[in-house]
Scaffold this active site. Sequence first.
Site, PDB file in Angstrom:
ATOM      1  N   LEU A 136       0.860  -1.178   0.000  1.00 11.37           N
ATOM      2  CA  LEU A 136       0.000   0.000   0.000  1.00 11.37           C
ATOM      3  C   LEU A 136       0.893   1.222   0.000  1.00 11.37           C
ATOM      4  CD1 LEU A 136      -2.635  -0.947   2.762  1.00 11.37           C
ATOM      5  CD2 LEU A 136      -2.886  -1.198   0.292  1.00 11.37           C
ATOM      6  N   ASP A 137       0.473   2.274  -0.670  1.00 13.79           N
ATOM      7  CA  ASP A 137       1.229   3.522  -0.625  1.00 13.79           C
ATOM      8  C   ASP A 137       1.348   3.999   0.819  1.00 13.79           C
ATOM      9  OD1 ASP A 137       1.396   3.500  -3.343  1.00 13.79           O
ATOM     10  OD2 ASP A 137      -0.202   4.966  -3.668  1.00 13.79           O
ATOM     11  N   LYS A 138       2.361   4.781   1.084  1.00 13.57           N
ATOM     12  CA  LYS A 138       2.599   5.299   2.436  1.00 13.57           C
ATOM     13  C   LYS A 138       1.352   5.949   3.027  1.00 13.57           C
ATOM     14  CE  LYS A 138       5.348   8.719   4.980  1.00 13.57           C
ATOM     15  NZ  LYS A 138       6.441   9.732   4.889  1.00 13.57           N
ATOM     16  N   THR A 140      -1.772   5.571   2.090  1.00 15.49           N
ATOM     17  CA  THR A 140      -2.996   4.771   1.962  1.00 15.49           C
ATOM     18  C   THR A 140      -3.119   3.885   3.192  1.00 15.49           C
ATOM     19  OG1 THR A 140      -2.884   4.764  -0.451  1.00 15.49           O
ATOM     20  CG2 THR A 140      -4.183   3.027   0.587  1.00 15.49           C
ATOM     21  N   ARG A 235      -5.085   5.822  -8.006  1.00 12.34           N
ATOM     22  CA  ARG A 235      -4.870   7.270  -8.058  1.00 12.34           C
ATOM     23  C   ARG A 235      -4.743   7.756  -9.495  1.00 12.34           C
ATOM     24  NH1 ARG A 235       0.186   7.937  -4.209  1.00 12.34           N
ATOM     25  NH2 ARG A 235      -0.152  10.157  -4.664  1.00 12.34           N
TER      26      ARG A 235
END
Length: 555
Positions: A136-138, A140, A235
Amino acid sequence: MKNYTLTVEEGRTRLDRFLGEALREQDVSREKIKRAIRDGGCLVDGSTCTDVSAKVGSGQRVELRMEAEPTSVQPEEGDLEILYQDEWIAVLNKPAGMTVHPAPSCPEGTLVHRLVARFPSLRAQEGFRPGIVHRLDKDTSGLICVALTEEARLRLSEAFAEREVRKEYLALVQGVPAPTGEVDAPLGRHPTVKVKVAVVKNGREARSAWRVLRKGRGYALLGVRIFTGRTHQIRVHMAHVGHPLWGDRLYGRGGQTLSPPVPGVLLKHDPAPRQMLHAWHLSFVHPFTGEPMAFTCPPPEDFVRTALTLERHMRRVVVTGVAGSGKSLFMRLLAERGVPVWSADAAVIRLYEPGQEAWLALRQRYGDRFVPDDRSPVDRKALAAALLPSAESGVDVRELENLLHPLVLDDLERFWSGQEEAGRGYAVAEVPLWFESGWSRKLCGEGKPYVVGVACEQGERCRRLLDVRGWSDAFMARMDGLQWTQERKMAGCDLVIPNSGTEAELRDKAAAFVREMDNWESESRSAFLTEWASLVNEPCPGVDESSEPFRRPCF
């Protein structure tokens, strides 16, 4: 020993370059790959290949065998919200702001550092991503599955590669897209901005699908399912279709101002502290037991607060009535209680001052007919006389109204927008000719005002106009002929406030009205939170909850 079996999909490229790109997500460096090739650990179509620069092409099968090295990640103590664990896997709720695994830009303080402290067995896995099978993105938040053994990691990685894992995210996006939709657009590195991903012609396959869970005013809450796991996929895809995530500084629309603007929604500053993306649902088959696993994780508080900010809109209130009904007194009583108020009559006086919009418009169109000279305000008596139905006026009344009314309406819109920006729950405008001006028809969409009528019995109204304003019966009849009757006005209002009594009685009614407006704001918030809770606690889709065994945490 770690084994990788891969198939070249298209084109021709160097062996080490192909393996480096294919195993990038596995945290395998190009140097390790080259060393393994030279040591005889690579087979191309079943034959050993020790040349790192050998060319491989479409359809060829490549196998790579490497000695596993224990991870060098040092354990760090820290909180972990573990929703499920057994001897093979763990499912966690990752907070926003935490990087999943170490990288040159973030060598410490990652989720992996805490995982190694909590599960020491992870140190037997190789690289800087022990146990990580998806990311997961930082910024998110939400569900992430971790493999606690090397065999579990290999099996889960294969399940993700074969798209046997179902993932759905919650997203707050700008605007309101179609109820359902799909984006099938390849992704790759942005051609000019190194840190960005973009839809590119020769990128890797990427497919996402959304469903609208809730439509707001200028925003929507989506459930977004991804069928591929590309970096920044949701995104980029949502920005690609014109609905970027709120809070996304990388792919958003700069200041996040809604375009076109929505009545009642004015956000000059992004209300989101991060991109509003949360890993919501996760379901898969357990890699060892074969059990169906399904998890639902509602979003954190910052997600809810952002939705509340987007949902919150100021209530626009109009007060109207015939002359002598007491609407101006009612407005004064509201102002005394701190309610922001606006008056059409006061706005007209201000706009008629030298150099103001109405003054300039009248001066340009009619010369000195209504503006005697460059230093004097508009001659209101002359203008009022021209607006009366009279064959001798020589002025087109409709043209004059079309010149002036938009200027006053613009002033009203500025008032409401300013109060909205200041965070007011409601603001009240006194517009005597609300219905006659046609404004009620212009503002009839989502931003339709709440219209309050102040009414007075005819006998009492006549007495007030005579005592206070000195109006004769003839003049009163003449003025009444310029507007709707009181009965007709009140029939078009959402609320009617009778005002045939004393000022003290009207004061009590003003206080009751203020309480009603305050309660409306509180009740709107409560209703939203109730609806929100029912949406975000929705069980993981596509899984039969009655089946056994079944895993889903309760919140």
